[in-house]
Write a protein that holds these residues in place. Structure first.
Motif, PDB file in Angstrom:
ATOM      1  N   ILE A 178       0.840  -1.199   0.000  1.00 58.41           N
ATOM      2  CA  ILE A 178       0.000   0.000   0.000  1.00 58.41           C
ATOM      3  C   ILE A 178       0.876   1.250   0.000  1.00 58.41           C
ATOM      4  O   ILE A 178       0.609   2.214  -0.732  1.00 58.41           O
ATOM      5  N   CYS A 179       1.938   1.241   0.810  1.00 55.77           N
ATOM      6  CA  CYS A 179       2.851   2.385   0.828  1.00 55.77           C
ATOM      7  C   CYS A 179       3.505   2.592  -0.541  1.00 55.77           C
ATOM      8  O   CYS A 179       3.635   3.737  -1.013  1.00 55.77           O
ATOM      9  N   GLN A 180       3.931   1.504  -1.169  1.00 59.66           N
ATOM     10  CA  GLN A 180       4.525   1.619  -2.500  1.00 59.66           C
ATOM     11  C   GLN A 180       3.544   2.272  -3.473  1.00 59.66           C
ATOM     12  O   GLN A 180       3.920   3.152  -4.256  1.00 59.66           O
ATOM     13  N   GLN A 181       2.287   1.844  -3.418  1.00 63.28           N
ATOM     14  CA  GLN A 181       1.287   2.403  -4.333  1.00 63.28           C
ATOM     15  C   GLN A 181       1.011   3.860  -4.009  1.00 63.28           C
ATOM     16  O   GLN A 181       0.768   4.668  -4.918  1.00 63.28           O
ATOM     17  N   MET A 182       1.046   4.236  -2.745  1.00 63.34           N
ATOM     18  CA  MET A 182       0.902   5.650  -2.378  1.00 63.34           C
ATOM     19  C   MET A 182       2.013   6.480  -2.994  1.00 63.34           C
ATOM     20  O   MET A 182       1.776   7.569  -3.534  1.00 63.34           O
TER      21      MET A 182
ATOM     22  N   THR B  13       6.467  -2.720 -10.334  1.00 70.63           N
ATOM     23  CA  THR B  13       7.881  -2.474 -10.628  1.00 70.63           C
ATOM     24  C   THR B  13       8.097  -1.229 -11.479  1.00 70.63           C
ATOM     25  O   THR B  13       8.934  -0.371 -11.150  1.00 70.63           O
ATOM     26  N   LYS B  14       7.365  -1.083 -12.582  1.00 71.20           N
ATOM     27  CA  LYS B  14       7.545   0.084 -13.444  1.00 71.20           C
ATOM     28  C   LYS B  14       7.172   1.369 -12.723  1.00 71.20           C
ATOM     29  O   LYS B  14       7.844   2.394 -12.863  1.00 71.20           O
ATOM     30  N   GLY B  15       6.106   1.329 -11.960  1.00 66.21           N
ATOM     31  CA  GLY B  15       5.705   2.504 -11.208  1.00 66.21           C
ATOM     32  C   GLY B  15       6.741   2.891 -10.169  1.00 66.21           C
ATOM     33  O   GLY B  15       7.014   4.077  -9.953  1.00 66.21           O
ATOM     34  N   LEU B  16       7.356   1.897  -9.527  1.00 64.23           N
ATOM     35  CA  LEU B  16       8.356   2.179  -8.507  1.00 64.23           C
ATOM     36  C   LEU B  16       9.598   2.836  -9.095  1.00 64.23           C
ATOM     37  O   LEU B  16      10.313   3.566  -8.406  1.00 64.23           O
ATOM     38  N   ALA B  17       9.857   2.605 -10.374  1.00 58.95           N
ATOM     39  CA  ALA B  17      11.010   3.234 -11.032  1.00 58.95           C
ATOM     40  C   ALA B  17      10.854   4.741 -11.126  1.00 58.95           C
ATOM     41  O   ALA B  17      11.844   5.454 -11.337  1.00 58.95           O
ATOM     42  N   THR B  18       9.625   5.246 -10.960  1.00 62.94           N
ATOM     43  CA  THR B  18       9.382   6.698 -11.034  1.00 62.94           C
ATOM     44  C   THR B  18       9.430   7.362  -9.655  1.00 62.94           C
ATOM     45  O   THR B  18       9.337   8.589  -9.566  1.00 62.94           O
ATOM     46  N   VAL B  19       9.573   6.565  -8.598  1.00 65.14           N
ATOM     47  CA  VAL B  19       9.509   7.092  -7.236  1.00 65.14           C
ATOM     48  C   VAL B  19      10.811   7.818  -6.889  1.00 65.14           C
ATOM     49  O   VAL B  19      11.906   7.260  -7.042  1.00 65.14           O
TER      50      VAL B  19
END
Length: 292
Positions: free
Chosen positions: A119-123, A220-226
């Motif tokens: 959930i934190c990752q998605q936030m 994974t792809k979304g986390l690359a933008t964090v």
């Protein structure tokens, strides 16, 4: 306890302390009271700590989506099938942001364990402006390859009986024996479980949360933008979410830091709490430095 209505859900929470806000996000089936008190107490010395019951658990809203029997859950894990689900991890992340809105908190440090880490990752992906720093503990990216459960654990779990309210404490104690590490204390766990079951017992809610985890897409792809300062913590002997889940998460987030403990499984070992808190504080300080 106070509650707020967000995204059609009533979310029950506890808001304590002062300082920079820090949101604690619990894992599958966990209630806000399930955070170890020594862990919370140490955080309260520095932060305004907000704990809450995710939807379908504790005293928050119960949804009416599809449920899965335990055997079906295990088959879904083994066959890597996406189950039908009434909501996704992204919806639970939106609930957490809605809670921050209701409390007039613009940005917060976020710390999540297991499903709470997801959930934190998605936030951090969907609402980057709301996150000061992120700590993902014993979690994974949802890529279906890393952080899977050990086959031996699944085989043992398949032999456990579905809990009733009368048998839940004993069944959950047996489950804890399978997933926790060498510092696990049965008396402490039993007392915690008794309090949790007395407060709320929602096996259908656990099933719906499980479905949400497995129906959600790879992050994974979304986390690359964090760009949020990120800390990943994992136990080297975790059988429920194997260490590859933490490693994959750290690899996915640019500039993240990875902390792994040889005596940690799928739990927060008491002898390691001080080191974990220190690491969370150091990651939070990175957020301050970034702002400057």
């Amino acid at each position: 306890m106070p509650s707020v209505d967000v995204n059609g859900q009533t979310i029950v929470y506890e808001d304590s302390g002062s300082g920079e806000p820090l949101l604690l996000v619990m894992g599958l089936g966990g209630q806000l009271i399930d955070w170890p008190e020594p862990f919370v107490e140490q955080l309260l010395s520095r932060y305004r700590v907000i704990r809450f019951d995710n939807r379908d658990i504790g005293l928050s809203s119960q949804t009416s989506g599809p449920t899965m029997r335990p055997a079906a859950m295990l088959r879904a894990l083994l066959l890597r099938r996406k189950p039908a689900s009434g909501y996704l991890i992204s919806d639970m992340a939106a609930d957490a942001v809605g809670l921050l809105n209701a409390l007039s908190i613009d940005r917060a440090h976020i710390v999540g364990i297991s499903m709470g880490g997801m959930i934190c990752q998605q936030m951090a992906i969907d609402h980057p402006g709301r996150v000061l720093s992120m700590t993902s503990i014993m979690s994974n990216t949802g890529d279906r390859k890393n952080g899977r459960s050990a086959p031996a654990l699944l085989a043992k779990a398949a032999r456990l009986r579905p809990p009733t309210k009368e048998t839940a404490v004993e069944e959950f104690v047996e489950t804890s024996k399978l997933i926790c590490g060498p510092h696990w204390n049965e008396a402490d766990m039993r007392a915690s479980l008794k309090a949790s079951v007395a407060r709320s017992f929602r096996p259908d809610g656990v099933a719906r949360q499980f479905a949400a985890i497995n129906a959600s897409p790879d992050r994974t792809k979304g986390l690359a933008t964090v760009t949020t300062p990120t800390l990943v913590i994992h136990g080297l002997i975790d059988p429920l979410v194997k260490p590859s889940g933490g490693i994959a998460t750290a690899k996915a987030v640019p500039g993240s830091r990875l902390l792994m403990f040889p005596d940690m499984a799928h739990d927060l070992p008491r002898p390691r709490l001080g080191e974990i808190i220190d690491a969370i504080n150091a990651n939070a300080a990175r957020a301050v430095q970034t702002a400057i």
